[in-house]
Write a protein that holds these residues in place. Structure first.
Motif, PDB file in Angstrom:
ATOM      1  N   LYS A   1     -18.515 -50.688 -12.368  1.00 51.19           N
ATOM      2  CA  LYS A   1     -19.420 -50.756 -11.219  1.00 51.19           C
ATOM      3  C   LYS A   1     -18.612 -50.819  -9.925  1.00 51.19           C
ATOM      4  O   LYS A   1     -18.985 -50.227  -8.910  1.00 51.19           O
ATOM      5  CB  LYS A   1     -20.320 -51.990 -11.330  1.00 51.19           C
ATOM      6  N   LYS A   2     -17.514 -51.555  -9.973  1.00 51.48           N
ATOM      7  CA  LYS A   2     -16.686 -51.734  -8.780  1.00 51.48           C
ATOM      8  C   LYS A   2     -15.827 -50.516  -8.478  1.00 51.48           C
ATOM      9  O   LYS A   2     -15.630 -50.160  -7.308  1.00 51.48           O
ATOM     10  CB  LYS A   2     -15.801 -52.967  -8.969  1.00 51.48           C
ATOM     11  N   THR A   3     -15.296 -49.862  -9.509  1.00 53.35           N
ATOM     12  CA  THR A   3     -14.326 -48.789  -9.283  1.00 53.35           C
ATOM     13  C   THR A   3     -14.925 -47.384  -9.289  1.00 53.35           C
ATOM     14  O   THR A   3     -14.333 -46.462  -8.717  1.00 53.35           O
ATOM     15  CB  THR A   3     -13.213 -48.847 -10.344  1.00 53.35           C
ATOM     16  N   LEU A   4     -16.080 -47.208  -9.929  1.00 56.85           N
ATOM     17  CA  LEU A   4     -16.661 -45.870 -10.037  1.00 56.85           C
ATOM     18  C   LEU A   4     -17.950 -45.692  -9.240  1.00 56.85           C
ATOM     19  O   LEU A   4     -18.454 -44.580  -9.128  1.00 56.85           O
ATOM     20  CB  LEU A   4     -16.937 -45.522 -11.499  1.00 56.85           C
ATOM     21  N   THR A   5     -18.507 -46.788  -8.713  1.00 61.55           N
ATOM     22  CA  THR A   5     -19.727 -46.693  -7.922  1.00 61.55           C
ATOM     23  C   THR A   5     -19.499 -47.371  -6.584  1.00 61.55           C
ATOM     24  O   THR A   5     -18.497 -48.041  -6.362  1.00 61.55           O
ATOM     25  CB  THR A   5     -20.925 -47.353  -8.633  1.00 61.55           C
ATOM     26  N   LYS A   6     -20.446 -47.222  -5.683  1.00 60.27           N
ATOM     27  CA  LYS A   6     -20.280 -47.732  -4.323  1.00 60.27           C
ATOM     28  C   LYS A   6     -20.431 -49.243  -4.241  1.00 60.27           C
ATOM     29  O   LYS A   6     -19.879 -49.889  -3.360  1.00 60.27           O
ATOM     30  CB  LYS A   6     -21.272 -47.053  -3.388  1.00 60.27           C
ATOM     31  N   LYS A   7     -21.206 -49.837  -5.158  1.00 58.62           N
ATOM     32  CA  LYS A   7     -21.370 -51.282  -5.103  1.00 58.62           C
ATOM     33  C   LYS A   7     -21.527 -51.827  -6.504  1.00 58.62           C
ATOM     34  O   LYS A   7     -22.027 -51.167  -7.402  1.00 58.62           O
ATOM     35  CB  LYS A   7     -22.566 -51.671  -4.246  1.00 58.62           C
ATOM     36  N   ALA A   8     -21.073 -53.040  -6.690  1.00 56.30           N
ATOM     37  CA  ALA A   8     -21.152 -53.681  -8.006  1.00 56.30           C
ATOM     38  C   ALA A   8     -22.571 -54.208  -8.235  1.00 56.30           C
ATOM     39  O   ALA A   8     -23.308 -54.506  -7.322  1.00 56.30           O
ATOM     40  CB  ALA A   8     -20.156 -54.830  -8.085  1.00 56.30           C
ATOM     41  N   ALA A   9     -22.906 -54.300  -9.513  1.00 56.62           N
ATOM     42  CA  ALA A   9     -24.195 -54.868  -9.900  1.00 56.62           C
ATOM     43  C   ALA A   9     -24.037 -55.507 -11.265  1.00 56.62           C
ATOM     44  O   ALA A   9     -23.169 -55.133 -12.051  1.00 56.62           O
ATOM     45  CB  ALA A   9     -25.272 -53.772  -9.947  1.00 56.62           C
ATOM     46  N   ALA A  10     -24.904 -56.480 -11.544  1.00 57.17           N
ATOM     47  CA  ALA A  10     -24.824 -57.164 -12.839  1.00 57.17           C
ATOM     48  C   ALA A  10     -25.222 -56.208 -13.937  1.00 57.17           C
ATOM     49  O   ALA A  10     -26.133 -55.389 -13.762  1.00 57.17           O
ATOM     50  CB  ALA A  10     -25.755 -58.377 -12.832  1.00 57.17           C
ATOM     51  N   PRO A  11     -24.532 -56.263 -15.120  1.00 55.85           N
ATOM     52  CA  PRO A  11     -24.884 -55.378 -16.228  1.00 55.85           C
ATOM     53  C   PRO A  11     -26.253 -55.687 -16.790  1.00 55.85           C
ATOM     54  O   PRO A  11     -26.722 -56.822 -16.738  1.00 55.85           O
ATOM     55  CB  PRO A  11     -23.781 -55.667 -17.257  1.00 55.85           C
ATOM     56  N   ALA A  12     -26.923 -54.668 -17.329  1.00 56.26           N
ATOM     57  CA  ALA A  12     -28.232 -54.858 -17.952  1.00 56.26           C
ATOM     58  C   ALA A  12     -28.086 -55.672 -19.216  1.00 56.26           C
ATOM     59  O   ALA A  12     -27.063 -55.636 -19.884  1.00 56.26           O
ATOM     60  CB  ALA A  12     -28.855 -53.496 -18.277  1.00 56.26           C
ATOM     61  N   ARG A  13     -29.090 -56.401 -19.525  1.00 57.06           N
ATOM     62  CA  ARG A  13     -29.101 -57.244 -20.733  1.00 57.06           C
ATOM     63  C   ARG A  13     -29.643 -56.470 -21.923  1.00 57.06           C
ATOM     64  O   ARG A  13     -30.484 -55.620 -21.758  1.00 57.06           O
ATOM     65  CB  ARG A  13     -29.952 -58.497 -20.503  1.00 57.06           C
TER      66      ARG A  13
END
Length: 305
Positions: free
Chosen positions: A293-305
């Motif tokens: 999320k941090k390295t391949l997208t513009k913003k990090a987000a919590a992973p889906a459960r």
């Protein structure tokens, strides 16, 4: 990522496989990802295929993660790592679950060429499959982590380049790995590492079969197959996850690789847990998702459960 270039066309056999929608929870639940199975990604062998997992109804081009199964550097079909591909697709990534050649019939340069060919295939067909060619990562465990990190740091190494000589675009990528071997020489010469491997002699033989030479700390092939020898400041971010009680690959491999990456100024992350064995820390899956999320997208987000 380096600038995009034009690739030679690859064989199109396998591109007609139907996408299969997979439901999140069965019944009438809306499918949350699709799978395009059996895509032939390398002309050298029609058995080299990947399964492409993608989120259902994406809002734009998808970052893609190459998912590399481990297995003692033997040939693999990738299917044991299907849960990783599914989890990535549920979290907004495309995931390419790949096969590759390995011992006893193929050596390390063939295996790495297969993984690089998968990256080239993804970039070549990115528009067709709705992928972002400038945001490709790789992850694996054990031998898979070794290959993922070699992808990240070995792009400019002459002996590790694709044999067909037509690769114009860099395949350096964001890489995540658990319990990979990054220094094959230290694995069998460092006393602390030897003490952590009750089966070191067997591993020396099987690693040598894949590398294609009898073990020697000065052998060019053993040194070339070791990612730690190829680190340079232009390399991408790398995530290393390991457990101290891993009796297959010493956790010191990750410690030393992390030190080398940091010395070169690479944005490297590491987590060493006390437990987890060869599977790595209990937080591994969440850390992998957060890392991409941090390295391949513009913003990090919590992973889906």
């Amino acid at each position: 990522m380096k600038k995009r270039c034009v690739f030679a066309l690859w064989t199109m056999c396998g591109l007609l496989g139907a996408a299969v929608a997979v439901e999140a929870g069965g019944g009438q639940a809306e499918a949350n990802f699709t799978v395009q199975k059996g895509l032939v990604f390398a002309g050298v062998d029609q058995k080299l295929t990947l399964d492409l997992y993608r989120p259902q109804n994406p809002s734009g081009p998808l970052p893609c993660v190459i998912v590399i199964q481990g297995g003692g550097f033997r040939a693999q079909d990738g299917q044991r790592f299907r849960p990783y591909a599914e989890r990535l697709a549920k979290n907004g990534f495309a995931a390419a679950l790949i096969s590759y050649r390995g011992r006893p019939d193929h050596e390390y340069r063939d295996t790495l060429a297969d993984v690089r060919s998968a990256v080239r295939f993804i970039r070549t067909h990115s528009e067709e499959y709705g992928l972002d060619p400038d945001h490709i990562g790789a992850m694996g465990r054990s031998a898979g982590a070794t290959l993922a990190v070699l992808l990240a740091v070995g792009d400019d190494v002459e002996g590790l380049k694709l044999p067909d000589g037509v690769a114009k675009e860099s395949s350096r990528i964001q890489a995540a790995g658990i319990a990979g071997v990054y220094d094959f020489v230290a694995r069998f010469t460092d006393e602390d590492q030897l003490a952590l491997q009750p089966n070191a002699e067997k591993k020396r033989r099987t690693n040598g079969q894949w590398i294609g030479a009898a073990f020697s700390p000065t052998d060019a092939h053993w040194l070339q197959a070791s990612a730690i020898n190829h680190v340079n400041p232009a390399d991408p971010p790398v995530l290393l996850l390991h457990s101290r009680n891993d009796r297959t690959v010493p956790w010191l491999q990750s410690r030393d690789m992390h030190a080398r990456l940091k010395q070169a100024g690479i944005a490297a992350e590491i987590e060493i847990s006390n437990d987890g064995g060869h599977r790595g820390p209990a937080t591994a899956e969440k850390r992998i998702i957060a890392f991409f999320k941090k390295t391949l997208t513009k913003k990090a987000a919590a992973p889906a459960r």
